[in-house]
Scaffold this motif. Structure first.
Motif, PDB file in Angstrom:
ATOM      1  N   ARG A 143       0.226   6.074 -19.712  1.00  0.00           N
ATOM      2  CA  ARG A 143      -0.165   7.144 -18.564  1.00  0.00           C
ATOM      3  C   ARG A 143      -0.804   8.432 -18.992  1.00  0.00           C
ATOM      4  NH1 ARG A 143      -0.715   7.271 -12.856  1.00  0.00           N
ATOM      5  NH2 ARG A 143      -1.536   9.196 -12.416  1.00  0.00           N
TER       6      ARG A 143
ATOM      7  N   ASP B 131      -3.075   6.177  -7.613  1.00  0.00           N
ATOM      8  CA  ASP B 131      -1.725   5.406  -7.739  1.00  0.00           C
ATOM      9  C   ASP B 131      -1.560   4.571  -6.708  1.00  0.00           C
ATOM     10  OD1 ASP B 131      -1.179   6.499 -10.542  1.00  0.00           O
ATOM     11  OD2 ASP B 131      -0.302   8.361  -9.276  1.00  0.00           O
TER      12      ASP B 131
ATOM     13  N   ARG C 153       4.259  -1.742 -10.992  1.00  0.00           N
ATOM     14  CA  ARG C 153       5.686  -1.365 -10.989  1.00  0.00           C
ATOM     15  C   ARG C 153       5.582   0.282 -11.318  1.00  0.00           C
ATOM     16  NH1 ARG C 153       8.014  -2.906 -16.359  1.00  0.00           N
ATOM     17  NH2 ARG C 153       6.434  -0.966 -16.958  1.00  0.00           N
ATOM     18  N   ASP C 154       4.964   0.647 -12.310  1.00  0.00           N
ATOM     19  CA  ASP C 154       4.744   1.926 -12.686  1.00  0.00           C
ATOM     20  C   ASP C 154       4.001   2.805 -11.693  1.00  0.00           C
ATOM     21  OD1 ASP C 154       5.806   1.153 -15.104  1.00  0.00           O
ATOM     22  OD2 ASP C 154       3.819   1.365 -16.182  1.00  0.00           O
TER      23      ASP C 154
ATOM     24  N   PHE D  56       4.236   2.251  -8.227  1.00  0.00           N
ATOM     25  CA  PHE D  56       5.275   2.314  -7.500  1.00  0.00           C
ATOM     26  C   PHE D  56       6.384   3.400  -7.756  1.00  0.00           C
ATOM     27  CE2 PHE D  56       5.000  -2.253  -5.587  1.00  0.00           C
ATOM     28  CZ  PHE D  56       5.016  -1.668  -4.389  1.00  0.00           C
ATOM     29  N   LYS D  57       6.615   3.611  -9.003  1.00  0.00           N
ATOM     30  CA  LYS D  57       7.450   4.820  -9.351  1.00  0.00           C
ATOM     31  C   LYS D  57       6.933   6.230  -8.997  1.00  0.00           C
ATOM     32  CE  LYS D  57       9.565   2.419 -13.252  1.00  0.00           C
ATOM     33  NZ  LYS D  57       9.582   2.152 -14.632  1.00  0.00           N
ATOM     34  N   LEU D  58       5.672   6.308  -8.879  1.00  0.00           N
ATOM     35  CA  LEU D  58       4.806   7.618  -8.509  1.00  0.00           C
ATOM     36  C   LEU D  58       4.715   7.775  -7.026  1.00  0.00           C
ATOM     37  CD1 LEU D  58       2.446   7.408 -11.514  1.00  0.00           C
ATOM     38  CD2 LEU D  58       4.437   8.963 -11.222  1.00  0.00           C
ATOM     39  N   ARG D  59       4.830   6.811  -6.387  1.00  0.00           N
ATOM     40  CA  ARG D  59       4.814   6.533  -4.884  1.00  0.00           C
ATOM     41  C   ARG D  59       6.313   6.184  -4.329  1.00  0.00           C
ATOM     42  NH1 ARG D  59      -0.654   7.986  -3.054  1.00  0.00           N
ATOM     43  NH2 ARG D  59       0.797   7.985  -1.003  1.00  0.00           N
ATOM     44  N   PRO D  60       7.206   7.152  -4.314  1.00  0.00           N
ATOM     45  CA  PRO D  60       8.478   6.816  -4.028  1.00  0.00           C
ATOM     46  C   PRO D  60       8.656   6.179  -2.440  1.00  0.00           C
ATOM     47  CG  PRO D  60       8.339   9.040  -4.344  1.00  0.00           C
ATOM     48  CD  PRO D  60       6.971   8.536  -5.031  1.00  0.00           C
TER      49      PRO D  60
ATOM     50  N   SER E 271       9.342   2.871  -1.634  1.00  0.00           N
ATOM     51  CA  SER E 271      10.434   1.931  -2.177  1.00  0.00           C
ATOM     52  C   SER E 271      10.823   0.664  -1.534  1.00  0.00           C
ATOM     53  CB  SER E 271      11.458   3.019  -2.578  1.00  0.00           C
ATOM     54  OG  SER E 271      11.921   3.459  -1.161  1.00  0.00           O
TER      55      SER E 271
ATOM     56  N   ARG F 188       8.357  -1.993  -2.579  1.00  0.00           N
ATOM     57  CA  ARG F 188       8.609  -2.375  -3.869  1.00  0.00           C
ATOM     58  C   ARG F 188       9.877  -3.324  -3.822  1.00  0.00           C
ATOM     59  NH1 ARG F 188      12.482  -1.053  -7.289  1.00  0.00           N
ATOM     60  NH2 ARG F 188      12.867   0.794  -6.225  1.00  0.00           N
ATOM     61  N   LYS F 189      10.968  -2.918  -3.256  1.00  0.00           N
ATOM     62  CA  LYS F 189      12.113  -3.737  -3.282  1.00  0.00           C
ATOM     63  C   LYS F 189      11.895  -5.309  -2.538  1.00  0.00           C
ATOM     64  CE  LYS F 189      15.504   0.100  -3.095  1.00  0.00           C
ATOM     65  NZ  LYS F 189      16.209   0.904  -2.074  1.00  0.00           N
TER      66      LYS F 189
END
Length: 345
Positions: free
Chosen positions: A251, A283, A321-322, A324-328, A331, A334-335
């Motif tokens: 990143r 992202d 995956r990465d 998704f972490k930056l676009r909470p 979530s 993602r789940k």
């Protein structure tokens, strides 16, 4: 032997002299329905692109409208040449035969030229600068006769690609189907993402500006595989290049290259791009594009019988995956996806 004679005949007509003894080698194919042959030996060699005679001129991926009247490769090639972008020279196009003679760009792709990472900074800087200048020039000189200005990444196309992942990358790959409630959630969230992405301003977008679609010849970067170009956001080609399924980048390096694009674009146009929102959109696009890629690779395996892209699915999912972490705010999506595709969790 009949195909070899036809290939030599096409090259002979293209260069104005016979090449009756030229060796012929079939080149490694990609995911398209085209085949490529090298005729001759460098430096006296040419590449012949062979297209199925019954092939539609329409994109193999979802696109609206009737098939174009002109071969997209030829149409977009002409526009890119007008912009001053280095593209392969077309020496002859025999449309009835479905054959095109091109200059031989050798086998050195951008990916191969990276040489284990030693040249990363310099090469990516060149590729990002080229992209920024190409986009700026295209925004300054739009051409309604170029097919890329008649089709776009609209809400329906983004949504179709996300469901392409749902069908092939989630259901087929996992061997399971989401429940009715989960499917409704996917439908709703995918459409919401598609709306957000489609709302962004659009301009000329290569669509697959990545390490295997940039060739290296005599120190130049030569752009190929541009026939599916369309209207899309500025970040789209950056996702293709910097979130490439074939070359993984960390990143920090990606951010450096995004900053470089913003700086070069400002230098060329005078327009200042706000970095934080630009990267946030990058992202979101990464989630959409790399989910689509993961599904597409499985589709190519199952439907086209080509398993060669399966090895690139893990990298695509790591990017998702990465991102998704930056676009909470995504979530829950993602789940849900991780229930069937744990790699994104």
């Amino acid at each position: 032997m009949e195909i070899e004679a036809a290939l030599r005949d096409q090259v002979g007509k293209a260069i104005g002299r016979p090449v009756s003894q030229a060796p012929i080698k079939k080149l490694k194919g990609d995911a398209s329905n085209r085949s490529y042959y090298r005729v001759g030996t460098a430096p006296e060699s040419w590449v012949v692109m062979v297209m199925p005679l019954d092939a539609s001129k329409k994109s193999e991926e979802a696109s609206k409208g009737e098939p174009p009247k002109e071969l997209p490769f030829v149409n977009v090639h002409r526009y890119l040449e007008k912009l001053g972008i280095r593209v392969p020279r077309i020496l002859r196009f025999d449309e009835p035969a479905g054959m095109m003679v091109l200059e031989d760009l050798s086998d050195i792709t951008f990916e191969a030229a990276l040489d284990g990472g030693k040249n990363n900074q310099a090469l990516y800087t060149r590729a990002v600068d080229l992209l920024a200048r190409m986009r700026a020039q295209a925004e300054r000189l739009p051409d309604p006769d170029c097919l890329a200005f008649t089709r776009a990444f609209d809400e329906d196309l983004y949504d179709w690609e996300l469901h392409h992942f749902r069908e092939w990358g989630l259901e087929v790959w996992s061997g399971k189907k989401p429940t009715d409630t989960e499917r409704a959630e996917l439908d709703r969230t995918f459409r919401d993402i598609a709306k957000q992405l489609a709302a962004a301003p659009r301009g000329f977008t290569h669509r697959d500006y990545q390490s295997r679609n940039i060739m290296m010849k005599d120190g130049e970067l030569v752009v190929i595989d541009f026939q599916d170009a369309l209207q899309g956001p500025r970040q789209y080609d950056l996702v293709a290049l910097l979130r490439d399924s074939y070359v993984e980048l960390d990143r920090g390096f990606v951010d450096t290259m995004l900053d470089r694009y913003i700086a070069t674009f400002a230098e060329v146009t005078g327009e200042r791009i706000e970095p934080k929102s630009f990267k946030a959109f990058f992202d979101l696009l990464t989630i959409q594009r790399k989910l689509k890629d993961a599904g597409r690779f499985e589709f190519i395996n199952r439907v086209k019988g080509n398993p060669g892209f399966l090895v690139s699915i893990p990298a695509s999912l790591r990017y998702v995956r990465d991102a998704f972490k930056l676009r909470p705010e995504l979530s829950e999506l993602r789940k849900l996806i991780a229930k069937y595709v744990p790699e994104v969790g």
